[in-house]
Design a protein around this motif. Sequence first.
Motif, PDB file in Angstrom:
ATOM      1  N   HIS A  51     -12.180   6.509  27.296  1.00 17.24           N
ATOM      2  CA  HIS A  51     -12.072   5.223  26.619  1.00 17.24           C
ATOM      3  C   HIS A  51     -12.075   4.045  27.586  1.00 17.24           C
ATOM      4  O   HIS A  51     -12.394   2.922  27.182  1.00 17.24           O
ATOM      5  CB  HIS A  51     -10.891   5.245  25.648  1.00 17.24           C
ATOM      6  N   LEU A  77      -9.209  -2.536  19.903  1.00 20.46           N
ATOM      7  CA  LEU A  77      -8.761  -1.244  19.382  1.00 20.46           C
ATOM      8  C   LEU A  77      -8.852  -0.143  20.440  1.00 20.46           C
ATOM      9  O   LEU A  77      -8.034   0.782  20.438  1.00 20.46           O
ATOM     10  CB  LEU A  77      -9.554  -0.873  18.132  1.00 20.46           C
ATOM     11  N   GLY A  81      -5.681   1.870  21.358  1.00 27.23           N
ATOM     12  CA  GLY A  81      -5.756   3.326  21.259  1.00 27.23           C
ATOM     13  C   GLY A  81      -5.337   4.004  22.549  1.00 27.23           C
ATOM     14  O   GLY A  81      -4.647   5.034  22.531  1.00 27.23           O
ATOM     15  N   THR A  82      -5.733   3.428  23.670  1.00 29.59           N
ATOM     16  CA  THR A  82      -5.348   3.995  24.966  1.00 29.59           C
ATOM     17  C   THR A  82      -3.835   3.948  25.144  1.00 29.59           C
ATOM     18  O   THR A  82      -3.215   4.931  25.569  1.00 29.59           O
ATOM     19  CB  THR A  82      -6.057   3.257  26.114  1.00 29.59           C
ATOM     20  N   PHE A  85      -2.379   6.445  22.189  1.00 30.26           N
ATOM     21  CA  PHE A  85      -2.726   7.857  22.316  1.00 30.26           C
ATOM     22  C   PHE A  85      -2.343   8.382  23.698  1.00 30.26           C
ATOM     23  O   PHE A  85      -1.453   9.220  23.827  1.00 30.26           O
ATOM     24  CB  PHE A  85      -4.227   8.059  22.062  1.00 30.26           C
ATOM     25  N   THR A 104       0.830   9.454  18.638  1.00 34.04           N
ATOM     26  CA  THR A 104      -0.508   9.783  19.131  1.00 34.04           C
ATOM     27  C   THR A 104      -1.612   9.597  18.090  1.00 34.04           C
ATOM     28  O   THR A 104      -2.652   9.004  18.411  1.00 34.04           O
ATOM     29  CB  THR A 104      -0.507  11.217  19.701  1.00 34.04           C
ATOM     30  N   GLY A 107      -3.086   6.130  17.830  1.00 37.86           N
ATOM     31  CA  GLY A 107      -4.057   5.812  18.872  1.00 37.86           C
ATOM     32  C   GLY A 107      -5.415   6.418  18.579  1.00 37.86           C
ATOM     33  O   GLY A 107      -6.451   5.774  18.782  1.00 37.86           O
ATOM     34  N   GLY A 108      -5.418   7.651  18.093  1.00 39.38           N
ATOM     35  CA  GLY A 108      -6.680   8.292  17.735  1.00 39.38           C
ATOM     36  C   GLY A 108      -7.397   7.542  16.624  1.00 39.38           C
ATOM     37  O   GLY A 108      -8.622   7.367  16.657  1.00 39.38           O
ATOM     38  N   THR A 109      -6.637   7.068  15.656  1.00 36.47           N
ATOM     39  CA  THR A 109      -7.217   6.286  14.561  1.00 36.47           C
ATOM     40  C   THR A 109      -7.793   4.973  15.087  1.00 36.47           C
ATOM     41  O   THR A 109      -8.881   4.552  14.676  1.00 36.47           O
ATOM     42  CB  THR A 109      -6.150   6.023  13.476  1.00 36.47           C
ATOM     43  N   ALA A 110      -7.083   4.329  15.999  1.00 33.92           N
ATOM     44  CA  ALA A 110      -7.587   3.093  16.607  1.00 33.92           C
ATOM     45  C   ALA A 110      -8.900   3.362  17.339  1.00 33.92           C
ATOM     46  O   ALA A 110      -9.845   2.570  17.256  1.00 33.92           O
ATOM     47  CB  ALA A 110      -6.548   2.501  17.559  1.00 33.92           C
ATOM     48  N   TRP A 111      -8.965   4.477  18.062  1.00 37.88           N
ATOM     49  CA  TRP A 111     -10.200   4.806  18.779  1.00 37.88           C
ATOM     50  C   TRP A 111     -11.362   5.065  17.825  1.00 37.88           C
ATOM     51  O   TRP A 111     -12.486   4.636  18.081  1.00 37.88           O
ATOM     52  CB  TRP A 111      -9.982   6.012  19.669  1.00 37.88           C
TER      53      TRP A 111
END
Length: 127
Positions: A51, A77, A81-82, A85, A104, A107-111
């Motif tokens: 990322h 985002l 996310g970084t 997550f 966690t 963060g995955g959703t943000a990514w």
Amino acid sequence: MAAARFFLVAGALSAALAVMLGAFGAHGLRGRLPADLLAIYQTASQYHIYHALGLLAVGLLAAQLPASAALRWSGGLMLAGTLLFSGSLYLLAISGQRWLGAITPLGGTAWIAAWLLLAWAARGLAR
């Protein structure tokens, strides 16, 4: 151009941090953490570097599409996310506090949203 510069700098700094934290995990934590927590730390480091490269992509595209709100959101985002997550997994691995794993997925959703926005913004290159 300010967004492009910001995300290029943020991506480069994030990549440097990912390498430092990855090296710390590989050399400083091996033998100190149980295998399951070391694997969690390695996952954090792996996704962190991916990322950081994504932030660089956002910065490069933002130089071509400086008015794109989708790119600015994508970069924001990716940063969030970084933090959520990888940050939660780094802390979980080092502290052993399993409740951090509940953060966690945010963060995955943000990514996921960041990558979708990046794809949406990239459509503007063909215009």
